[in-house]
Write a protein that holds these residues in place. Sequence first.
Motif, PDB file in Angstrom:
ATOM      1  N   PRO A  69      23.856 -10.500  71.109  1.00 55.05           N
ATOM      2  CA  PRO A  69      22.623 -10.078  71.766  1.00 55.05           C
ATOM      3  C   PRO A  69      21.442 -10.170  70.807  1.00 55.05           C
ATOM      4  CG  PRO A  69      23.962  -8.167  71.230  1.00 55.05           C
ATOM      5  CD  PRO A  69      24.760  -9.388  70.835  1.00 55.05           C
ATOM      6  N   CYS A  70      20.300 -10.543  71.324  1.00 53.67           N
ATOM      7  CA  CYS A  70      19.077 -10.684  70.525  1.00 53.67           C
ATOM      8  C   CYS A  70      18.003  -9.790  71.118  1.00 53.67           C
ATOM      9  CB  CYS A  70      18.624 -12.143  70.506  1.00 53.67           C
ATOM     10  SG  CYS A  70      19.888 -13.257  69.878  1.00 53.67           S
ATOM     11  N   LEU A  71      17.315  -9.058  70.282  1.00 52.89           N
ATOM     12  CA  LEU A  71      16.315  -8.106  70.764  1.00 52.89           C
ATOM     13  C   LEU A  71      15.056  -8.778  71.297  1.00 52.89           C
ATOM     14  CD1 LEU A  71      16.660  -5.386  67.996  1.00 52.89           C
ATOM     15  CD2 LEU A  71      17.628  -5.390  70.304  1.00 52.89           C
ATOM     16  N   ASN A  72      14.776  -9.987  70.803  1.00 61.06           N
ATOM     17  CA  ASN A  72      13.573 -10.677  71.261  1.00 61.06           C
ATOM     18  C   ASN A  72      13.798 -12.189  71.134  1.00 61.06           C
ATOM     19  OD1 ASN A  72      12.789 -11.554  68.523  1.00 61.06           O
ATOM     20  ND2 ASN A  72      12.418  -9.361  68.191  1.00 61.06           N
ATOM     21  N   PRO A  73      12.919 -12.988  71.733  1.00 56.83           N
ATOM     22  CA  PRO A  73      13.093 -14.446  71.665  1.00 56.83           C
ATOM     23  C   PRO A  73      13.104 -14.999  70.240  1.00 56.83           C
ATOM     24  CG  PRO A  73      11.526 -13.887  73.386  1.00 56.83           C
ATOM     25  CD  PRO A  73      11.823 -12.613  72.630  1.00 56.83           C
ATOM     26  N   ASP A  75      14.449 -13.560  67.587  1.00 54.22           N
ATOM     27  CA  ASP A  75      15.811 -13.377  67.084  1.00 54.22           C
ATOM     28  C   ASP A  75      16.738 -14.441  67.658  1.00 54.22           C
ATOM     29  OD1 ASP A  75      14.993 -11.171  65.676  1.00 54.22           O
ATOM     30  OD2 ASP A  75      15.938  -9.701  67.009  1.00 54.22           O
ATOM     31  N   ALA A  76      16.569 -14.742  68.940  1.00 54.32           N
ATOM     32  CA  ALA A  76      17.398 -15.766  69.582  1.00 54.32           C
ATOM     33  C   ALA A  76      17.139 -17.135  68.957  1.00 54.32           C
ATOM     34  CB  ALA A  76      17.129 -15.798  71.082  1.00 54.32           C
ATOM     35  N   ALA A 104      19.893 -15.622  79.330  1.00 51.46           N
ATOM     36  CA  ALA A 104      19.020 -14.487  79.637  1.00 51.46           C
ATOM     37  C   ALA A 104      19.927 -13.426  80.242  1.00 51.46           C
ATOM     38  CB  ALA A 104      17.944 -14.888  80.632  1.00 51.46           C
ATOM     39  N   TRP A 105      19.823 -12.198  79.779  1.00 47.24           N
ATOM     40  CA  TRP A 105      20.731 -11.146  80.219  1.00 47.24           C
ATOM     41  C   TRP A 105      19.931  -9.950  80.707  1.00 47.24           C
ATOM     42  CZ3 TRP A 105      25.734 -12.163  80.716  1.00 47.24           C
ATOM     43  CH2 TRP A 105      26.596 -11.109  80.977  1.00 47.24           C
ATOM     44  N   PHE A 118      17.169  -9.049  77.839  1.00 46.19           N
ATOM     45  CA  PHE A 118      17.192  -9.622  76.509  1.00 46.19           C
ATOM     46  C   PHE A 118      17.894 -10.968  76.550  1.00 46.19           C
ATOM     47  CE2 PHE A 118      20.763  -6.774  77.043  1.00 46.19           C
ATOM     48  CZ  PHE A 118      21.843  -7.498  76.595  1.00 46.19           C
ATOM     49  N   GLN A 119      17.730 -11.681  75.481  1.00 43.47           N
ATOM     50  CA  GLN A 119      18.407 -12.963  75.383  1.00 43.47           C
ATOM     51  C   GLN A 119      19.688 -12.783  74.583  1.00 43.47           C
ATOM     52  OE1 GLN A 119      16.063 -16.256  74.149  1.00 43.47           O
ATOM     53  NE2 GLN A 119      14.607 -15.984  75.795  1.00 43.47           N
TER      54      GLN A 119
END
Length: 176
Positions: A69-73, A75-76, A104-105, A118-119
């Motif tokens: 899981p990534c907190l923001n784009p 991080d992704a 996208a989750w 989140f992504q």
Amino acid sequence: RIQFLERPQRLLQEIGHRDYLKMVGKCLCPTGLLLRLQWERTLDGANETMVVQVKDPADGKRYIMHTYPCLNPGDADFMVEEAEKLMNFKNPFICNVREVFRFAWQSFNSWGAKTDKFQQVAVLTDYCPGGTLVKHLHDVGKVGKLEEAELIEWMVQVSAGISAMHSRGILHRNIK
């Protein structure tokens, strides 16, 4: 007693399969490989992360898919960039990365209302039939003590893999 132990494992597999199918459906850019993969079993499913074993029916090869899981784009983007570096990196002490996917989750609370969006990044790696280093250490602990020569050999291999990654500026997430 066996039923008591099997029930959580069966539940993990059922939830893992359902979540895997949801994840594939939410992929932002699905490839032919992702759409072709078949879920075999869930290895870990803690929090928003998931580790599943999948199989490609086209060639019979097994792979492991790790989700992050990534907190923001941003991080992704970083996760995808690091995983893509590993796709072109061949080393006998590092598991090969085959593909990287972005999802996208959307999470929901217990009443069904949307909470966080989140992504998530999924990294598809080769399947290692021998298991993880953690598993080997656990198994050795059950049987007896580890021979010093074997421990030294493992540490040399781990060190060589880490050194090779660091020499190319690749960040590792965990060592198993």
